[in-house]
Enzyme design. Structure first.
Site, mmCIF file in Angstrom:
data_model
loop_
_atom_site.group_PDB
_atom_site.id
_atom_site.type_symbol
_atom_site.label_atom_id
_atom_site.label_comp_id
_atom_site.label_asym_id
_atom_site.label_seq_id
_atom_site.Cartn_x
_atom_site.Cartn_y
_atom_site.Cartn_z
ATOM 1 N N TYR A 152 0.832 -1.207 0.000
ATOM 2 C CA TYR A 152 0.000 0.000 0.000
ATOM 3 C C TYR A 152 0.873 1.266 0.000
ATOM 4 O O TYR A 152 0.625 2.205 -0.763
ATOM 5 C CB TYR A 152 -0.911 -0.033 1.219
ATOM 6 N N LYS A 156 0.950 4.069 -2.955
ATOM 7 C CA LYS A 156 0.582 5.457 -2.697
ATOM 8 C C LYS A 156 1.739 6.415 -2.997
ATOM 9 O O LYS A 156 1.524 7.541 -3.459
ATOM 10 C CB LYS A 156 0.117 5.617 -1.244
#
Length: 251
Positions: A152, A156
């Site tokens: 993640y 991002k």
């Protein structure tokens, strides 16, 4: 004018995405509400149409080029050519590095990075033709690194580089691209994190708020308001930026 413009918001069935779609409809945009679960978009659509707005639900896997092209085509046919895109769709598959599977890595990259790439590529054709456009990508404070989120955090952070590149390439066509990096936002995703670590959600939120300078956790409306500004005419000289909406400074 926004009244004649169309926006697409991905991952808009619930949470931050739903709040963004509803806010953009209030701002006068017709909104393509895109989500993996088309039926799950019903509440968002009702909130928009009951207030007099225009919106359609479109089911699509944003990591599939076929789904993305079909979704953008349908929005164009039913609402008009989209010139605003909010890449909000996201998933988490959290685990420590040594426990993280290939599949969990690929799934997160597929939705966040490949999905944003495919949607942006499809929508830019309409933006460049119109000579105006706005792209807003949803990053996260996790881009700065977060235990248990190698996939993640990487996705991002990647979105921030993607955003800056879009700003460089599309600027001459009147298109801006910016990223929003939310901090702790009250949502199903943070509730799931609390459950994963075995902490009651209210306690989890209270602990988070104590670490935030403004002493509260964020709400989906905080992100929606930031999107509303970034897609406005007034934000036309802001591009390639990452805005941390986190209740305090982040490095």
């Amino acid at each position: 004018m926004a009244q004649s413009r169309t926006a697409i918001v991905t991952g808009a069935a619930r949470g931050i995405g739903a709040a963004i779609a509803i806010r953009l409809a209030q701002d006068g945009f017709a909104v393509g509400v895109v989500d993996l679960d088309e039926a799950g978009c019903a509440e968002t659509i009702t909130a928009i149409t009951s207030a007099g707005g225009r919106a359609i639900a479109v089911g699509a896997d944003v990591s599939s080029s076929g789904d993305v092209d079909a979704a953008v085509r349908r929005v164009t046919e039913e609402l008009g050519a989209p010139t605003v895109l909010v890449n909000n769709a996201g998933i988490t598959k959290d685990n420590l590095l040594f426990k993280m599977s290939d599949e969990d890595w690929d799934a997160v990259m597929g939705v966040h990075l490949r999905g944003s790439f495919l949607m942006s590529r499809a929508v830019q054709a309409h933006q460049t033709e119109a000579g105006w456009g706005r792209v807003v990508n949803l990053s996260s404070v996790s881009a700065l690194g977060n235990r248990g989120q190698a996939n993640y955090s990487t996705a991002k952070a990647g979105l921030q580089g993607f955003t800056k590149t879009l700003a460089v390439e599309l600027g001459k066509f009147g298109v801006t691209a910016n990223a929003i990096a939310p901090g702790f936002i009250e949502s199903e995703m943070t509730a799931a994190t609390a459950e994963r670590v075995g902490v009651p959600y209210e306690d989890f939120k209270k602990g988070a708020a104590e670490q935030i300078p403004v002493r509260r956790v964020g709400q989906p409306s905080d992100i929606a308001a930031t999107v509303s500004f970034l897609v406005s005419e007034e934000a036309g000289f802001i591009s390639g930026q990452v805005i941390y909406v986190a209740g305090g400074p982040r490095d």
